[in-house]
Design an enzyme around this catalytic site. Structure first.
Site, PDB file in Angstrom:
ATOM      1  N   ASP A  67      90.410  30.564  52.938  1.00 52.51           N
ATOM      2  CA  ASP A  67      91.197  31.451  53.802  1.00 52.51           C
ATOM      3  C   ASP A  67      91.882  30.663  54.919  1.00 52.51           C
ATOM      4  O   ASP A  67      91.636  29.464  55.081  1.00 52.51           O
ATOM      5  CB  ASP A  67      90.312  32.567  54.395  1.00 52.51           C
ATOM      6  N   ASN A 136      80.784  40.815  61.082  1.00 50.05           N
ATOM      7  CA  ASN A 136      81.056  42.178  60.606  1.00 50.05           C
ATOM      8  C   ASN A 136      80.878  42.295  59.088  1.00 50.05           C
ATOM      9  O   ASN A 136      81.268  43.286  58.487  1.00 50.05           O
ATOM     10  CB  ASN A 136      82.490  42.577  60.979  1.00 50.05           C
ATOM     11  N   HIS A 138      82.292  40.257  56.831  1.00 50.23           N
ATOM     12  CA  HIS A 138      83.425  39.811  56.011  1.00 50.23           C
ATOM     13  C   HIS A 138      83.079  38.541  55.239  1.00 50.23           C
ATOM     14  O   HIS A 138      82.185  37.796  55.606  1.00 50.23           O
ATOM     15  CB  HIS A 138      84.715  39.651  56.840  1.00 50.23           C
ATOM     16  N   GLU A 143      88.049  41.855  55.180  1.00 52.85           N
ATOM     17  CA  GLU A 143      87.518  42.588  56.326  1.00 52.85           C
ATOM     18  C   GLU A 143      86.962  43.951  55.903  1.00 52.85           C
ATOM     19  O   GLU A 143      87.289  44.445  54.811  1.00 52.85           O
ATOM     20  CB  GLU A 143      88.643  42.789  57.349  1.00 52.85           C
TER      21      GLU A 143
END
Ligand code: GLP
Length: 248
Positions: A67, A136, A138, A143
Site C-alpha cells: 500500500d 482499527n 485495517h 479500511e
C-alpha cells in the site's frame, strides 16, 4: 486460519523471516507482497541478513508493496516506498523489474491499480503475503467498511488511520487517501501471515480472532483464509480468551 503466539517480537520476527526464506528457497520465482510499518521492520531485517549470509537465490523473486499514502512522495521517510526500499529492496540488491509498488504521485491512480492487478495476474498470483494490522483492524489500507472482493483500489482513509499514521512522519503530514492491494488479493494469496506485536495491538487482535467476520473489522477476513496465520507476540495476545490461545 491458525494463530501462533511467540514469546516476544524477536522470536516472532525470526519465525516470519524463516517463512520468507523457505518460501523463496522452495520457489525462487515466488511473488511476495509486503506491508510497511513498524511491525515488519525486524522480520525484514532478519530476512535480509539470512538471505545475504546464505546466498539465497533471489533474482527471480517478485516483490510487491502492499500500500501507499496517496500524494506522499517516495523520498518522504514516512512513505511505504521509503520503508520498503531502505529496509529490504536496496539491501537485497534487487533489479528494478523485480519490484512493483504503487506510484501514489501518479495522476491516474486507477491506472496504477490496474497495472498492479495485471502484474499479480501475470506472475501467477501472490505466493506469500505479509501484512500488519491497523488499530482499527485495517489491512493495508482496507479500511472499515471496505468490500471484501476488492482488487487494488484507492480509498478515503479512516480517521484513526490518519491520526495513527502520523507516527511515521517527522512532521505533521496531511493524509487523506490510500492506494492498496485489496482483500480479494489477500483471499487469493496462497499463504498470508498477519503479524502484530505489543500491548497496544491486544484489543484489535482479540476482536480480529474472536469476533464474527465483518468488514467493520477488515482483518476478521483472516478467519476465512485456509492458509492464513496470525503471528503475534505474547503482549499482543494478552487479551485473548483461553480458547484461542495456541502457544508455540
Ligand atoms: C499502516 C499501514 C499498514 C500497516 C498498519 C500497521 O497504516 N497502512 O500496511 O500494516 O498500518 O502498522 P504498524 O506495523 O506500524 O503498526
Amino acid at each position: 486460519m491458525q494463530t501462533k503466539i511467540y514469546t516476544n517480537y524477536e522470536t516472532l520476527s525470526a519465525a516470519v523471516a524463516q517463512i520468507m526464506f523457505d518460501t523463496i528457497q522452495q520457489k525462487p520465482n515466488a511473488v511476495i507482497c509486503l506491508a510497511s510499518g513498524h511491525t515488519p521492520l525486524l522480520p525484514c531485517q532478519l530476512f535480509v541478513q539470512k538471505a545475504n549470509d546464505e546466498h539465497l537465490h533471489i533474482s527471480e523473486t517478485t516483490f510487491i508493496g502492499l500500500d501507499e499514502w496517496v500524494a506522499v512522495p517516495p523520498e518522504n521517510e514516512g512513505s511505504c516506498h521509503y520503508f520498503l526500499y531502505n529496509t529490504i529492496f536496496n539491501p537485497l540488491i534487487l533489479q528494478a523489474g523485480q519490484i512493483h509498488v504503487f506510484n501514489s504521485m501518479a495522476e491516474d491512480l486507477n491506472a496504477e491499480c490496474e497495472t498492479m492487478d495485471a502484474v499479480i495476474e501475470h506472475n501467477g498470483g501472490i505466493d506469500l503475503m505479509i501484512v500488519g494490522i491497523g488499530m482499527n483492524g485495517h489491512i493495508g489500507f482496507n479500511e472499515p467498511g471496505v468490500a471484501f472482493n476488492n482488487l487494488s483500489h484507492v480509498i478515503e482513509l479512516d480517521k484513526t488511520t490518519i491520526e495513527v499514521g502520523q507516527k511515521y512522519f517527522p512532521a505533521a503530514t496531511t493524509l487523506s487517501r490510500g492506494i492498496t492491494i485489496g482483500l480479494q488479493h489477500l483471499m487469493n494469496a496462497k499463504q498470508v501471515l498477519l503479524i502484530a506485536n505489543g500491548e497496544k495491538k491486544a484489543s484489535i487482535i482479540k476482536k480480529t480472532i474472536e469476533e464474527e467476520v465483518s468488514n467493520q473489522i477488515p482483518a476478521t477476513i483472516m478467519q476465512t483464509h485456509s492458509n492464513g496465520m496470525i503471528m503475534i507476540d505474547a503482549a499482543a495476545a494478552s487479551q485473548l480468551s483461553k480458547n484461542y490461545l495456541y502457544e508455540v
